[in-house]
Design an enzyme around this catalytic site. Sequence first.
Site, mmCIF file in Angstrom:
data_model
loop_
_atom_site.group_PDB
_atom_site.id
_atom_site.type_symbol
_atom_site.label_atom_id
_atom_site.label_comp_id
_atom_site.label_asym_id
_atom_site.label_seq_id
_atom_site.Cartn_x
_atom_site.Cartn_y
_atom_site.Cartn_z
ATOM 1 N N ARG A 142 49.615 34.020 38.234
ATOM 2 C CA ARG A 142 50.316 34.576 37.056
ATOM 3 C C ARG A 142 51.786 34.139 37.030
ATOM 4 O O ARG A 142 52.680 34.920 36.702
ATOM 5 C CB ARG A 142 50.256 36.108 37.037
ATOM 6 C CG ARG A 142 48.860 36.679 36.896
ATOM 7 C CD ARG A 142 48.244 36.363 35.533
ATOM 8 N NE ARG A 142 47.063 37.153 35.278
ATOM 9 C CZ ARG A 142 45.820 36.839 35.687
ATOM 10 N NH1 ARG A 142 45.608 35.727 36.361
ATOM 11 N NH2 ARG A 142 44.802 37.627 35.404
ATOM 12 N N SER A 181 46.061 43.504 32.017
ATOM 13 C CA SER A 181 46.492 44.088 33.298
ATOM 14 C C SER A 181 47.985 44.360 33.235
ATOM 15 O O SER A 181 48.758 43.475 32.874
ATOM 16 C CB SER A 181 46.243 43.120 34.445
ATOM 17 O OG SER A 181 44.892 42.785 34.530
ATOM 18 N N GLU A 233 53.184 42.939 35.113
ATOM 19 C CA GLU A 233 52.794 41.604 34.655
ATOM 20 C C GLU A 233 53.425 41.260 33.306
ATOM 21 O O GLU A 233 53.946 40.161 33.135
ATOM 22 C CB GLU A 233 51.262 41.536 34.585
ATOM 23 C CG GLU A 233 50.733 40.161 34.909
ATOM 24 C CD GLU A 233 49.474 39.852 34.147
ATOM 25 O OE1 GLU A 233 49.536 39.040 33.219
ATOM 26 O OE2 GLU A 233 48.427 40.427 34.478
HETATM 27 N N1 EPU Z 1 39.063 48.905 40.676
HETATM 28 C C1 EPU Z 1 38.977 50.267 40.886
HETATM 29 N N2 EPU Z 1 39.420 51.099 39.902
HETATM 30 C C2 EPU Z 1 39.907 50.624 38.729
HETATM 31 C C3 EPU Z 1 40.004 49.239 38.526
HETATM 32 C C4 EPU Z 1 39.575 48.392 39.521
HETATM 33 O O1 EPU Z 1 38.537 50.724 41.916
HETATM 34 O O2 EPU Z 1 40.276 51.447 37.885
HETATM 35 C C5 EPU Z 1 38.565 47.986 41.711
HETATM 36 C C6 EPU Z 1 37.173 47.510 41.310
HETATM 37 O O3 EPU Z 1 36.230 48.194 42.072
HETATM 38 C C7 EPU Z 1 37.161 46.059 41.653
HETATM 39 C C8 EPU Z 1 38.587 45.680 41.886
HETATM 40 O O4 EPU Z 1 39.382 46.836 41.755
HETATM 41 O O5 EPU Z 1 36.474 45.856 42.847
HETATM 42 C C9 EPU Z 1 39.048 44.585 40.969
HETATM 43 O O6 EPU Z 1 38.919 44.973 39.600
HETATM 44 P P1 EPU Z 1 38.522 43.924 38.456
HETATM 45 O O7 EPU Z 1 37.323 43.170 38.853
HETATM 46 O O8 EPU Z 1 38.460 44.661 37.160
HETATM 47 O O9 EPU Z 1 39.690 42.862 38.431
HETATM 48 P P2 EPU Z 1 41.275 43.052 38.545
HETATM 49 O O10 EPU Z 1 41.705 42.499 39.848
HETATM 50 O O11 EPU Z 1 41.642 44.442 38.231
HETATM 51 C C10 EPU Z 1 41.916 40.691 37.584
HETATM 52 C C11 EPU Z 1 42.872 40.166 36.556
HETATM 53 C C12 EPU Z 1 42.284 40.313 35.154
HETATM 54 C C13 EPU Z 1 40.971 39.526 35.105
HETATM 55 C C14 EPU Z 1 40.026 40.090 36.187
HETATM 56 C C15 EPU Z 1 38.754 39.289 36.290
HETATM 57 C C16 EPU Z 1 45.126 40.447 37.451
HETATM 58 C C17 EPU Z 1 46.387 41.238 37.411
HETATM 59 N N3 EPU Z 1 44.142 40.871 36.651
HETATM 60 O O12 EPU Z 1 41.790 42.088 37.358
HETATM 61 O O13 EPU Z 1 43.184 39.721 34.230
HETATM 62 O O14 EPU Z 1 40.356 39.649 33.824
HETATM 63 O O15 EPU Z 1 40.669 40.025 37.482
HETATM 64 O O16 EPU Z 1 39.002 38.032 36.862
HETATM 65 O O17 EPU Z 1 45.038 39.468 38.190
HETATM 66 C C18 EPU Z 1 45.044 40.212 32.814
HETATM 67 O O18 EPU Z 1 45.723 39.511 33.546
HETATM 68 O O19 EPU Z 1 45.528 40.767 31.794
HETATM 69 C C19 EPU Z 1 43.644 40.441 33.140
HETATM 70 C C20 EPU Z 1 42.872 41.289 32.440
#
Ligand code: EPU
Length: 383
Positions: free
Chosen positions: A169, A278, A379
């Site tokens: 990012r 995010s 972000e």
């Molecule tokens: N989780 C929780 N509770 C929550 C949210 C997440 O326990 O409320 C745990 C989930 O269990 C999961 C882990 O956190 O195992 C990761 O969550 P998720 O797969 O939704 O991905 P993320 O790391 O939260 C990132 C990117 C997203 C992108 C997704 C999929 C960043 C800051 N965010 O989210 O990007 O769509 O991976 O690749 O890197 C964005 O940048 O705006 C964005 C949406």
Amino acid sequence: MFVEKNYPLQRHNSFGIVAKAQQLVHITSVDALRQAVADTRGTALDFAQHPPFILGGGCNIVLTGDVKALTLKIAILGKRLVAQTDRHWIVEVGAGENWHDTVAWTLEQGWGGLENLALIPGSVGASPVQNIGAYGVELQDRFDSLDGVHLHTGESFTLNSAQCAFGYRDSVFKHASGLGLLGKAVITHVRFALPKQWHGELGYVDLQRKYAAFLEEKGLQANKISREQLSNTEHTEQLLALGKSAGLLPTAQQIFQWVCEIRRAKLPDPAVIGNAGSFFKNPQVSPEQCADIIAREPRLVHYPMPDGSIKLAAGWLIDACGWKGKTVGNAGVYDKQALVLVNKGSGTATPATGGEVMTLAKAIQTSVYERFGILLEPEPVVV
Ligand code: EPU
């Protein structure tokens, strides 16, 4: 240069926050941008003294008041194939084009590669700034080069991937010091290198589940390939081997569809509930720091990175602190994904203010810091 005064921005930021641009110019071509640089040089608006505010799709910003700097609304359009090599189609897209429409268009042309990045809100010009990424693919993996205009000199320039200094990012466009281009340049066109020998990127668990469900529907016993005994890569490889044996390798269109379904299930549609995706970056910590937290919090969600560091799921940290569904005024934490802050007043007479969003964000930072010793970094750009 035609300057509009007190231009309403509520429909130009995905949070749906009410604010105005005190002065705004629509930029529809590279020539118009260069003209704007020439027209303002030596005046009270000189871009070298007063960096303008560059507005793309407005999907990664929090407006905390009216924008005083001159706003440049980038509306440069156009999508075309400009070259091809043995290995890639080179596709050039205007910075003002919508990101998701561009992904869909490349797939319609038969060029795969961007499907994992479907439904990311925003414009093409913003995509390299924060090196957008999702489901195992980052913009830098499909990037060829970009064109921009320097705001001090009005000169056009081209940058390759190394010159963009992409990180998680992050890019040269997010930094002001040294060679940083924050506030000094506008991206006008982005060129993507889309692979001719396409193969699907299914490393992300949610996508593996979609593919396994698809194979099961076709009568293959994909769910028998247990995740328990296998590494993530082995699991993907075994699913693909099973699919291949039945002539059912995934297509780019299918992956596009699955990514759209996954995102629609857990991320709010900004057209209905204002948000900026995010709200915090996933923090990176040392293995020692991670082990220290796991000793206290065994369920910590963490991913080892190729450079030896560990990435933590910020959504999990926020969720663990009990923030899901909590609000400050009309700003709230999305109840299906704690990493996303939303405007609970979308479509009403009282939308959330930027102040409410930032008060909520700061309270989350404080509680995550107190419990885990980690300072979450926002972000979106706070304006
Ligand atoms: N989780 C929780 N509770 C929550 C949210 C997440 O326990 O409320 C745990 C989930 O269990 C999961 C882990 O956190 O195992 C990761 O969550 P998720 O797969 O939704 O991905 P993320 O790391 O939260 C990132 C990117 C997203 C992108 C997704 C999929 C960043 C800051 N965010 O989210 O990007 O769509 O991976 O690749 O890197 C964005 O940048 O705006 C964005 C949406």
